[in-house]
Structures are given as C-alpha cells and as structure tokens.
Design a protein around this motif. Structure first.
Motif, PDB file in Angstrom:
ATOM      1  N   VAL A  18       0.835  -1.205   0.000  1.00 27.43           N
ATOM      2  CA  VAL A  18       0.000   0.000   0.000  1.00 27.43           C
ATOM      3  C   VAL A  18       0.870   1.255   0.000  1.00 27.43           C
ATOM      4  O   VAL A  18       0.568   2.228  -0.705  1.00 27.43           O
ATOM      5  CB  VAL A  18      -0.962  -0.007   1.209  1.00 27.43           C
ATOM      6  N   LEU A  19       1.960   1.245   0.773  1.00 29.43           N
ATOM      7  CA  LEU A  19       2.869   2.394   0.778  1.00 29.43           C
ATOM      8  C   LEU A  19       3.472   2.623  -0.613  1.00 29.43           C
ATOM      9  O   LEU A  19       3.549   3.763  -1.095  1.00 29.43           O
ATOM     10  CB  LEU A  19       3.989   2.189   1.802  1.00 29.43           C
ATOM     11  N   THR A  20       3.878   1.532  -1.252  1.00 31.46           N
ATOM     12  CA  THR A  20       4.451   1.639  -2.595  1.00 31.46           C
ATOM     13  C   THR A  20       3.422   2.169  -3.588  1.00 31.46           C
ATOM     14  O   THR A  20       3.690   3.081  -4.374  1.00 31.46           O
ATOM     15  CB  THR A  20       4.971   0.275  -3.071  1.00 31.46           C
ATOM     16  N   GLY A  21       2.229   1.589  -3.551  1.00 34.69           N
ATOM     17  CA  GLY A  21       1.181   2.000  -4.476  1.00 34.69           C
ATOM     18  C   GLY A  21       0.772   3.451  -4.299  1.00 34.69           C
ATOM     19  O   GLY A  21       0.609   4.184  -5.278  1.00 34.69           O
ATOM     20  N   THR A  22       0.600   3.889  -3.056  1.00 34.59           N
ATOM     21  CA  THR A  22       0.171   5.261  -2.827  1.00 34.59           C
ATOM     22  C   THR A  22       1.281   6.257  -3.161  1.00 34.59           C
ATOM     23  O   THR A  22       0.999   7.361  -3.641  1.00 34.59           O
ATOM     24  CB  THR A  22      -0.289   5.463  -1.367  1.00 34.59           C
ATOM     25  N   PHE A  23       2.522   5.873  -2.935  1.00 32.40           N
ATOM     26  CA  PHE A  23       3.639   6.754  -3.302  1.00 32.40           C
ATOM     27  C   PHE A  23       3.682   6.952  -4.817  1.00 32.40           C
ATOM     28  O   PHE A  23       3.826   8.079  -5.311  1.00 32.40           O
ATOM     29  CB  PHE A  23       4.959   6.170  -2.814  1.00 32.40           C
ATOM     30  N   LEU A  24       3.541   5.856  -5.568  1.00 31.84           N
ATOM     31  CA  LEU A  24       3.549   5.953  -7.031  1.00 31.84           C
ATOM     32  C   LEU A  24       2.339   6.749  -7.532  1.00 31.84           C
ATOM     33  O   LEU A  24       2.454   7.521  -8.485  1.00 31.84           O
ATOM     34  CB  LEU A  24       3.546   4.554  -7.649  1.00 31.84           C
ATOM     35  N   ALA A  25       1.187   6.564  -6.895  1.00 31.97           N
ATOM     36  CA  ALA A  25      -0.011   7.303  -7.299  1.00 31.97           C
ATOM     37  C   ALA A  25       0.191   8.799  -7.102  1.00 31.97           C
ATOM     38  O   ALA A  25      -0.155   9.609  -7.978  1.00 31.97           O
ATOM     39  CB  ALA A  25      -1.217   6.823  -6.493  1.00 31.97           C
ATOM     40  N   ALA A  26       0.732   9.170  -5.957  1.00 32.42           N
ATOM     41  CA  ALA A  26       0.955  10.587  -5.678  1.00 32.42           C
ATOM     42  C   ALA A  26       1.941  11.192  -6.665  1.00 32.42           C
ATOM     43  O   ALA A  26       1.762  12.324  -7.123  1.00 32.42           O
ATOM     44  CB  ALA A  26       1.464  10.758  -4.246  1.00 32.42           C
ATOM     45  N   LEU A  27       2.984  10.431  -7.016  1.00 34.92           N
ATOM     46  CA  LEU A  27       3.964  10.929  -7.976  1.00 34.92           C
ATOM     47  C   LEU A  27       3.330  11.099  -9.354  1.00 34.92           C
ATOM     48  O   LEU A  27       3.550  12.100 -10.045  1.00 34.92           O
ATOM     49  CB  LEU A  27       5.154   9.973  -8.049  1.00 34.92           C
ATOM     50  N   GLY A  28       2.516  10.123  -9.756  1.00 35.98           N
ATOM     51  CA  GLY A  28       1.836  10.209 -11.043  1.00 35.98           C
ATOM     52  C   GLY A  28       0.877  11.391 -11.100  1.00 35.98           C
ATOM     53  O   GLY A  28       0.835  12.130 -12.094  1.00 35.98           O
ATOM     54  N   LEU A  29       0.115  11.601 -10.037  1.00 36.35           N
ATOM     55  CA  LEU A  29      -0.827  12.718 -10.000  1.00 36.35           C
ATOM     56  C   LEU A  29      -0.100  14.054  -9.979  1.00 36.35           C
ATOM     57  O   LEU A  29      -0.557  15.038 -10.579  1.00 36.35           O
ATOM     58  CB  LEU A  29      -1.733  12.586  -8.767  1.00 36.35           C
ATOM     59  N   TYR A  30       1.039  14.108  -9.306  1.00 35.98           N
ATOM     60  CA  TYR A  30       1.841  15.329  -9.270  1.00 35.98           C
ATOM     61  C   TYR A  30       2.339  15.680 -10.672  1.00 35.98           C
ATOM     62  O   TYR A  30       2.321  16.843 -11.089  1.00 35.98           O
ATOM     63  CB  TYR A  30       3.004  15.144  -8.308  1.00 35.98           C
TER      64      TYR A  30
END
Length: 201
Positions: A18-30
C-alpha cells in the motif's frame, strides 16, 4: 517449487504494498498536475477543482472521496474500507509533500501525461492486490468486477470518460485530448493486468 496462488499477503506485505502504491499514485498525480492535464475518477475531479479553486490537490482528493467510503463499507466491509481510507490519506499526504520535495522543472506535456498515467496504473494494481483502493471510482470498478464479472479497467475507463468530458469546461481542449490518451493508457494497464481469477494473493 511453485507458489500457492491463493496464499494471502502478510501484514508487512500489505503495508509495504500500500505504501508503494500510494507513493507511485501521488507521484503520477503530481506529474499530471504539473503538465496541466486531467485524469479520470475522483483524482480527476480533484485535479479539476485545483484548477478552478485555490485549494490544494491533497485536501481536495481526500474530501471528494469521503462519500465513497460509505459505499465501500456497505459493499466491501470494514477491512477494505479502512485500507482504502488509509490509502487515500497517504496519497493526499504524499502529494502535498511532493510539492515541497520534488520541484519539477517545465516538462513536455505529453511525456508528463503518459508517464503520470503509467505510474497511476501500476499504483492501482499495487493497492488492488493488497486489498485496498484509491477510493471513488476504484470502488465502483472493483464491485462491478467482483459481483458482475466486468473487468475493472473497462468499468473505470467508462467512468473516466465522463470526468474528462466535464474537463472541457475548465481545461483547454488540447489538454483534454492529451489527457484522454493518458486515461486510455492508465485503464489499459488495469484491463490487461487486473482480471478476475488472474491474481488471488
């Protein structure tokens, strides 16, 4: 020796996933925000609101997802709902931190949209496979897949089209067109990799 495909993830595996997925999601959205693009789902709604209001994406993303937590609790149970709540909160937090930690220079818009959506697609696979979601339309797509045998990626894509069409009222038409291509990339990642019966971990 082959691994039992029904072996559930351990708690540390879920936490790291979950930490990995949410980190990648935040980077993609940024990256999408910096490219002045949009995407589908509640993330797309939150991005549109950032262009139209002075509020930050992190806060808007969390607030837009609040109504969907009730749906998750009703159809998916406490465990999934709590994981989703944590995931949404982490994406909101990471997105706020990215603005301070990763000051991006001007980037090619098409690259930003494609790269951002690929990161989002991979991030969704990660959180789905650890019993969570990023809220909003993800919840609807997962329910449609589990209860009606409809592929989550295709359901998500249909809902995303609506958000992208609404974006025409806020974002320049060319940005919307590029964003639509990015949304197809994101949902193809889901459609080709998140199918009923393919993954049971």
């Amino acid at each position: 020796m082959a691994t039992d495909p029904t072996l559930p993830h351990s708690v540390p595996e879920d936490v790291f996933g979950v930490l990995t997925g949410t980190f990648l999601a935040a980077l993609g959205l940024y990256m999408l925000e910096q490219a002045e693009a949009v995407t589908g789902g509640t993330a797309g709604v939150a991005l549109l609101l950032t262009y139209a209001t002075p509020l930050s994406f992190g806060w808007l993303f969390f607030l837009v997802n609040v109504p969907f937590f009730a749906l998750a609790l009703w159809r998916k149970g406490w465990r999934f709902t709590v994981k989703t709540l944590v995931s949404v909160a982490l994406v909101s937090l990471f997105t706020e931190l990215n603005q301070h930690w990763i000051p991006l220079p001007e980037m090619d818009q098409i690259y930003g949209v494609i790269a951002g959506n690929l990161l989002l697609g991979v991030s969704l696979l990660a959180v789905f496979r650890h019993g969570s979601s990023l809220g909003g339309f993800n919840i609807l797509a997962l329910i449609a897949q589990e209860q009606f045998n409809m592929r989550a990626g295709y359901v998500q894509m249909s809902l995303d089209v609506i958000v992208i069409l609404i974006a025409l009222t806020v974002v320049a038409p060319m940005n919307v067109l590029i964003s639509a291509v990015g949304a197809v990339v994101l949902n193809m990642v889901l459609a080709l990799n998140h199918r009923p019966g393919r993954y049971r971990g």
